[in-house]
Design a protein around this motif. Sequence first.
Motif, mmCIF file in Angstrom:
data_model
loop_
_atom_site.group_PDB
_atom_site.id
_atom_site.type_symbol
_atom_site.label_atom_id
_atom_site.label_comp_id
_atom_site.label_asym_id
_atom_site.label_seq_id
_atom_site.Cartn_x
_atom_site.Cartn_y
_atom_site.Cartn_z
ATOM 1 N N LEU A 40 0.670 -1.159 -0.394
ATOM 2 C CA LEU A 40 -0.011 0.335 0.064
ATOM 3 C C LEU A 40 0.741 1.206 0.039
ATOM 4 O O LEU A 40 2.293 0.867 1.045
ATOM 5 N N ARG A 58 -1.183 -1.281 -4.221
ATOM 6 C CA ARG A 58 -2.416 -0.384 -4.644
ATOM 7 C C ARG A 58 -1.962 1.199 -3.754
ATOM 8 O O ARG A 58 -1.601 1.044 -2.697
ATOM 9 N N SER A 59 -2.984 2.147 -4.158
ATOM 10 C CA SER A 59 -2.019 3.859 -3.885
ATOM 11 C C SER A 59 -3.001 3.848 -3.665
ATOM 12 O O SER A 59 -4.771 3.684 -3.297
ATOM 13 N N ILE A 60 -2.585 5.114 -2.330
ATOM 14 C CA ILE A 60 -3.786 5.690 -1.581
ATOM 15 C C ILE A 60 -3.654 7.416 -1.750
ATOM 16 O O ILE A 60 -2.049 7.641 -2.148
ATOM 17 N N PRO A 88 -7.106 8.279 3.995
ATOM 18 C CA PRO A 88 -7.704 7.167 3.470
ATOM 19 C C PRO A 88 -6.814 5.444 3.311
ATOM 20 O O PRO A 88 -7.645 4.983 2.577
ATOM 21 N N GLU A 91 -9.733 3.959 5.051
ATOM 22 C CA GLU A 91 -10.566 3.284 3.567
ATOM 23 C C GLU A 91 -10.081 2.270 3.406
ATOM 24 O O GLU A 91 -11.422 1.714 2.895
ATOM 25 N N CYS A 92 -8.685 2.171 2.557
ATOM 26 C CA CYS A 92 -8.530 1.379 1.973
ATOM 27 C C CYS A 92 -8.344 -0.129 2.786
ATOM 28 O O CYS A 92 -8.923 -0.897 2.217
ATOM 29 N N GLU A 95 -11.789 -1.794 2.788
ATOM 30 C CA GLU A 95 -12.057 -2.337 1.822
ATOM 31 C C GLU A 95 -11.481 -3.879 1.569
ATOM 32 O O GLU A 95 -11.917 -4.706 1.362
ATOM 33 N N MET A 96 -9.765 -3.431 2.181
ATOM 34 C CA MET A 96 -9.620 -5.360 2.039
ATOM 35 C C MET A 96 -9.439 -5.541 3.090
ATOM 36 O O MET A 96 -9.915 -7.057 2.546
#
Length: 453
Positions: A40, A58-60, A88, A91-92, A95-96
């Motif tokens: 991340l 994955r980017s934030i 962010p 949130e990420c 979600e994961m």
Amino acid sequence: MNQRNNHRLILFPLPFQGHINPMLQLGRILYARGFSITVLHTNFRAPDPSSHPHFAFRSIADGLDQSEASMSDIPGLISLLNARCASPFEECLQEMMSLQGGEEVPVACLISDSLFGFTCGVAERLKVRALMLRTSGAASLYVYTIYPVLKEKGYVPTHGSRSEEAVKEFPPLLVGDIPAIDSKEPEVMSRLLDDLIKAIKNSCGVILNTFEELEHPDLTSLREVLSVPFFPIGPSHKCCMTSSSSSLLAEDRSCISWLDEQPLKSVIYVSFGSLAAMSEAEILEIALGLAESEQPFLWVVRPGSVHNPEWLEKLPSRFLEALEGRGKIVKWAPQVEVLAHPAVGAFWTHNGWNSTVESISEGVPMLCMPCFADQGVNARYVSDVWRVGVHLNGGLERENIARAIKRVLVDREGEDIRQRALVLKEKAIVCLGQGGSSYQALDALVSHILSCE
């Protein structure tokens, strides 16, 4: 390669070269132990996914505009990243976590850079166990744990102070080795260090790119003071021998063929890392000092490290003549490979922790010129504890530079330093072998991660 063990690790590096490198090295080590890896990362200074095809990326959003992203105030930039990335990131991660149970491999653990102070709180809310990666050494981290005491006793210098006064409570440190506080915003540095120590105490363990034989007393002190497990698994770049690079800058490999033509142990390699910047006057003195040393040199001058990009054209002709064969300048170098080259006899360094460990691992003596953060502590240990280098004392003047280079490369003192450096190199090799301290620490780390469910 082990079978995937159906456990995913989420790695969250701070977006600076000296922090991305050890995090991705750790990822490669743990991938080899069977874990799936997701990196991340911020949009700012994002790593190159193509260099690590086995990882998911994955980017934030980090919310930095162009002027903020180019800030030279590193503590201020880290504070800004902490403020902008918290939401962010949560949130990420949420979600994961919500994807678990489907095709997504379950998340076993988050491994965050220790300077992201918010990650442990987020992980706790989402019921994810969190480990910290500390990208500096044990000694500098211990100094940070006693920072409030050092401030109270008047040892902590303001920006620019390089006092030679000894720190009686922590020999062999001098006051000038302690990270300075910018007098304009002293609370920024203090808050960062407070958050760092708090994050470590709230984590379920700390991974360090060091080894017991190098920093045993400080590791012992840290375990007592912080009361969390410590896993010194370094030198981590030696654990994951791979051709993939995590450099944010393009490496100029022409320097390797140039080194092939130089005599054994004759070259001074000069690099001050990915962040340090100097004035044109300072760069000119370095150039002339290298010329006057009469030793072959490989010099990394990173874009942005000099305020005037046309400085090379202003160098005196005698220096340019000296470049004919005896000197080479590149914008960036494959440093691990350079330090391992038999032609390299010494490393003039800013003593960032990665550079320090890489030099120790290859038995290369150091000429120390620390700039900021933990570098003063690292350099003091290099010169006064491990005794595998010397400080560049007396300032950036050409005669002083030439004298210091000869001291390390030519004089009898340099021979003694080389012998001690080779002993330390051997210890770095042994600790990674089966049954060695770092090998055992890695086994313990893997068991610890798998028990964090």
